[in-house]
Design a protein around this motif. Structure first.
Motif, mmCIF file in Angstrom:
data_model
loop_
_atom_site.group_PDB
_atom_site.id
_atom_site.type_symbol
_atom_site.label_atom_id
_atom_site.label_comp_id
_atom_site.label_asym_id
_atom_site.label_seq_id
_atom_site.Cartn_x
_atom_site.Cartn_y
_atom_site.Cartn_z
ATOM 1 N N THR A 46 -8.621 32.382 1.573
ATOM 2 C CA THR A 46 -9.147 32.963 0.338
ATOM 3 C C THR A 46 -8.182 33.879 -0.404
ATOM 4 O OG1 THR A 46 -10.135 34.784 1.578
ATOM 5 C CG2 THR A 46 -11.521 32.839 1.167
ATOM 6 N N SER A 47 -7.006 34.163 0.167
ATOM 7 C CA SER A 47 -6.087 35.077 -0.507
ATOM 8 C C SER A 47 -4.663 34.885 0.001
ATOM 9 C CB SER A 47 -6.522 36.530 -0.289
ATOM 10 O OG SER A 47 -6.369 36.880 1.071
ATOM 11 N N ASP A 53 -0.732 37.342 -0.271
ATOM 12 C CA ASP A 53 -0.147 38.582 -0.747
ATOM 13 C C ASP A 53 1.233 38.759 -0.133
ATOM 14 O OD1 ASP A 53 0.020 40.958 -2.133
ATOM 15 O OD2 ASP A 53 -1.371 42.041 -0.850
#
Length: 101
Positions: free
Chosen positions: A54-55, A57
């Motif tokens: 979901t992400s 970074d």
């Protein structure tokens, strides 16, 4: 990379992953090994890219990387190692995590 060299790299990476990295990570996460959160800097450094379904970074500093030490795991369900050459490889592990601990 020839087959003999590939086997040698795979043996070295397998030893490091299963005898050092993984037992330390799981032990610290489960509380059976007591190390300061910066133990993770023995293995990873910034910048470090992290991703999940979901992400994603970039962790740009040591403090952000050290924050990963707070994730808890109670074991690893599966792993796979891929040697790319004599100076690089990839290890993937599916960890079993417990939320709220």
């Amino acid at each position: 990379m020839d087959g003999e060299r590939s086997d040698s790299v795979l043996a070295e990476v397998t030893h490091w992953f299963f005898e050092d990295y993984l037992p330390t990570w799981v032990g610290v996460g489960s509380g059976t090994i007591h190390r300061a959160p910066d133990f993770i800097l023995d293995y990873w450094s910034a910048p470090l890219h992290i991703s999940s379904p979901t992400s994603q970074d970039w962790l740009l500093g040591s403090d952000a990387v050290t924050g990963l030490a707070g994730t808890h795991s109670n074991g690893v369900a599966g792993t796979e190692l891929f040697p790319y050459g004599c100076s690089g490889s990839q290890g993937e592990g599916l960890s079993r995590r417990r939320c709220g601990y």
